[in-house]
Design a protein around this motif. Structure first.
Motif, mmCIF file in Angstrom:
data_model
loop_
_atom_site.group_PDB
_atom_site.id
_atom_site.type_symbol
_atom_site.label_atom_id
_atom_site.label_comp_id
_atom_site.label_asym_id
_atom_site.label_seq_id
_atom_site.Cartn_x
_atom_site.Cartn_y
_atom_site.Cartn_z
ATOM 1 N N VAL A 1 0.865 -1.168 0.000
ATOM 2 C CA VAL A 1 0.000 0.000 0.000
ATOM 3 C C VAL A 1 0.912 1.231 0.000
ATOM 4 C CG1 VAL A 1 -0.307 -0.183 2.520
ATOM 5 C CG2 VAL A 1 -1.801 1.298 1.180
ATOM 6 N N PHE A 2 0.694 2.093 -0.972
ATOM 7 C CA PHE A 2 1.539 3.266 -1.169
ATOM 8 C C PHE A 2 0.871 4.513 -0.600
ATOM 9 C CE2 PHE A 2 3.204 0.342 -4.188
ATOM 10 C CZ PHE A 2 4.497 0.719 -4.465
ATOM 11 N N ILE A 3 1.658 5.302 0.102
ATOM 12 C CA ILE A 3 1.255 6.644 0.500
ATOM 13 C C ILE A 3 2.280 7.596 -0.122
ATOM 14 C CG2 ILE A 3 0.742 8.232 2.376
ATOM 15 C CD1 ILE A 3 -1.097 5.794 2.360
ATOM 16 N N ARG A 4 1.809 8.426 -1.063
ATOM 17 C CA ARG A 4 2.714 9.393 -1.691
ATOM 18 C C ARG A 4 2.447 10.774 -1.107
ATOM 19 N NH1 ARG A 4 5.729 8.988 -5.933
ATOM 20 N NH2 ARG A 4 4.512 7.306 -6.920
ATOM 21 N N PHE A 5 3.462 11.316 -0.452
ATOM 22 C CA PHE A 5 3.347 12.629 0.158
ATOM 23 C C PHE A 5 3.758 13.728 -0.818
ATOM 24 C CE2 PHE A 5 4.056 9.794 3.838
ATOM 25 C CZ PHE A 5 2.923 10.110 4.585
ATOM 26 N N ALA A 6 3.142 14.885 -0.649
ATOM 27 C CA ALA A 6 3.471 16.047 -1.482
ATOM 28 C C ALA A 6 4.531 16.899 -0.795
ATOM 29 C CB ALA A 6 2.221 16.876 -1.750
ATOM 30 N N GLY A 7 5.391 17.493 -1.606
ATOM 31 C CA GLY A 7 6.437 18.360 -1.099
ATOM 32 C C GLY A 7 7.796 17.702 -1.188
ATOM 33 N N CYS A 8 8.739 18.398 -1.835
ATOM 34 C CA CYS A 8 10.101 17.863 -1.963
ATOM 35 C C CYS A 8 11.092 19.022 -1.892
ATOM 36 C CB CYS A 8 10.273 17.103 -3.278
ATOM 37 S SG CYS A 8 11.855 16.209 -3.382
ATOM 38 N N ASN A 9 12.232 18.765 -1.282
ATOM 39 C CA ASN A 9 13.272 19.770 -1.147
ATOM 40 C C ASN A 9 14.303 19.705 -2.260
ATOM 41 O OD1 ASN A 9 14.021 17.248 -0.057
ATOM 42 N ND2 ASN A 9 15.604 18.150 1.207
ATOM 43 N N LEU A 10 14.154 18.781 -3.202
ATOM 44 C CA LEU A 10 15.055 18.685 -4.350
ATOM 45 C C LEU A 10 14.282 18.882 -5.647
ATOM 46 C CD1 LEU A 10 17.334 15.625 -3.396
ATOM 47 C CD2 LEU A 10 17.602 18.045 -2.792
ATOM 48 N N ARG A 11 15.026 19.128 -6.728
ATOM 49 C CA ARG A 11 14.435 19.286 -8.054
ATOM 50 C C ARG A 11 15.306 18.545 -9.067
ATOM 51 N NH1 ARG A 11 10.998 20.604 -5.199
ATOM 52 N NH2 ARG A 11 9.632 22.439 -5.241
ATOM 53 N N CYS A 12 15.246 17.222 -9.024
ATOM 54 C CA CYS A 12 16.088 16.405 -9.905
ATOM 55 C C CYS A 12 15.667 16.587 -11.364
ATOM 56 C CB CYS A 12 15.994 14.938 -9.515
ATOM 57 S SG CYS A 12 16.621 14.614 -7.851
ATOM 58 N N ALA A 13 16.650 16.689 -12.234
ATOM 59 C CA ALA A 13 16.396 16.987 -13.644
ATOM 60 C C ALA A 13 15.521 15.930 -14.302
ATOM 61 C CB ALA A 13 17.725 17.119 -14.389
ATOM 62 N N TRP A 14 15.652 14.679 -13.874
ATOM 63 C CA TRP A 14 14.930 13.585 -14.532
ATOM 64 C C TRP A 14 13.733 13.080 -13.727
ATOM 65 C CZ3 TRP A 14 15.503 10.675 -10.429
ATOM 66 C CH2 TRP A 14 16.737 10.612 -9.772
ATOM 67 N N CYS A 15 13.323 13.831 -12.695
ATOM 68 C CA CYS A 15 12.271 13.366 -11.782
ATOM 69 C C CYS A 15 11.007 12.965 -12.529
ATOM 70 C CB CYS A 15 11.936 14.461 -10.773
ATOM 71 S SG CYS A 15 10.674 13.971 -9.575
ATOM 72 N N ASP A 16 10.454 11.787 -12.187
ATOM 73 C CA ASP A 16 9.224 11.317 -12.837
ATOM 74 C C ASP A 16 7.998 11.503 -11.943
ATOM 75 O OD1 ASP A 16 9.780 9.355 -10.980
ATOM 76 O OD2 ASP A 16 9.913 7.709 -12.423
ATOM 77 N N THR A 17 8.191 12.164 -10.800
ATOM 78 C CA THR A 17 7.040 12.495 -9.942
ATOM 79 C C THR A 17 7.063 13.992 -9.594
ATOM 80 O OG1 THR A 17 8.296 11.793 -7.985
ATOM 81 C CG2 THR A 17 6.770 10.179 -8.962
ATOM 82 N N SER A 18 7.355 14.819 -10.584
ATOM 83 C CA SER A 18 7.429 16.260 -10.335
ATOM 84 C C SER A 18 6.074 16.832 -9.914
ATOM 85 C CB SER A 18 7.947 17.000 -11.578
ATOM 86 O OG SER A 18 7.135 16.726 -12.709
#
Length: 216
Positions: free
Chosen positions: A22-39
């Motif tokens: 069971v997945f819980i995906r939280f919002a908010g990130c302190n990084l900005r990876c160039a290839w991120c697939d969950t922007s």
């Protein structure tokens, strides 16, 4: 706590790849990876996330009947109520997928808590944000993940693993950026370097479903 998605699926990567969770995906990130697939999870906006208490999240997890929980993001370690949530999940095996920029030890409140830690390589644009003490504090039941977008990324990954003897401390995964780096190139390098303790990892969910599909 800011929740952007919650769903049941298989773990697409990591130590429990292929197993239901069971997945819980939280919002908010302190990084900005160039290839991120969950922007879409970078920012916690009212239009794309739901406020849930630790008790509400725990109740949802219980209602699914799953025994394994994956906390992901965004960056789950940024959530102010995370320790309260973890204290309610003592009966579950919990994987926390974290970006490697935040100390993990403060969240290790039980033997059921395991970390899948990223090391951001040069092509991500975020390597200078890595909290390197995490490299020494991981355990056998955790994992370290290197997402590789280029030959220079691959060189750096091999260097970091060797410098910290990381593959003797925990399970190390080499993963390729989908559509940018050929997995066969990584395998050949693993053969040359005799990286017997490292595993190649493919994002299984991107082969089962359309690569940009959410909630799977």
């Amino acid at each position: 706590m800011k929740v952007i998605e919650k769903f049941i699926s298989i773990d697409g990567e990591g130590p429990t790849a292929g197993a239901l969770s069971v997945f819980i995906r939280f919002a908010g990130c302190n990084l900005r990876c160039a290839w991120c697939d969950t922007s879409y999870a970078w920012e916690a906006k009212e239009v794309n996330c739901t406020d849930m208490s630790a008790a509400e999240i725990a109740d949802y997890i219980k209602s699914t009947g799953m025994t394994h929980v994956t906390l992901t993001g965004g960056e789950p370690l940024l959530q102010p109520g995370l320790i309260g949530l973890l204290s309610r999940l003592a009966d579950y095996q919990v994987h926390i997928e974290t970006n490697g920029a935040i100390p993990i030890e403060q969240f290790r409140i039980g033997s059921n808590i395991h970390f899948v830690v990223d090391y951001k390589l040069p092509d991500s644009g975020m390597e200078d944000r890595m909290y390197t003490p995490n490299l020494a504090s991981v355990r056998k039941t955790d994992a370290y993940k290197f997402v590789i977008a280029s030959e220079s990324d691959l060189n750096r990954a091999v260097e970091i693993v060797g410098k910290y003897n990381l593959d003797t401390l925990t399970q190390v995964y080499f993963s390729t950026v989908f559509g940018k780096m050929e997995p066969a190139t990584v395998v050949e390098r693993m053969k040359i370097e005799k990286l017997c303790n490292i595993k190649l990892q493919l994002q299984m969910h991107k082969y089962i479903w359309e690569p940009n599909k959410r909630g799977v």
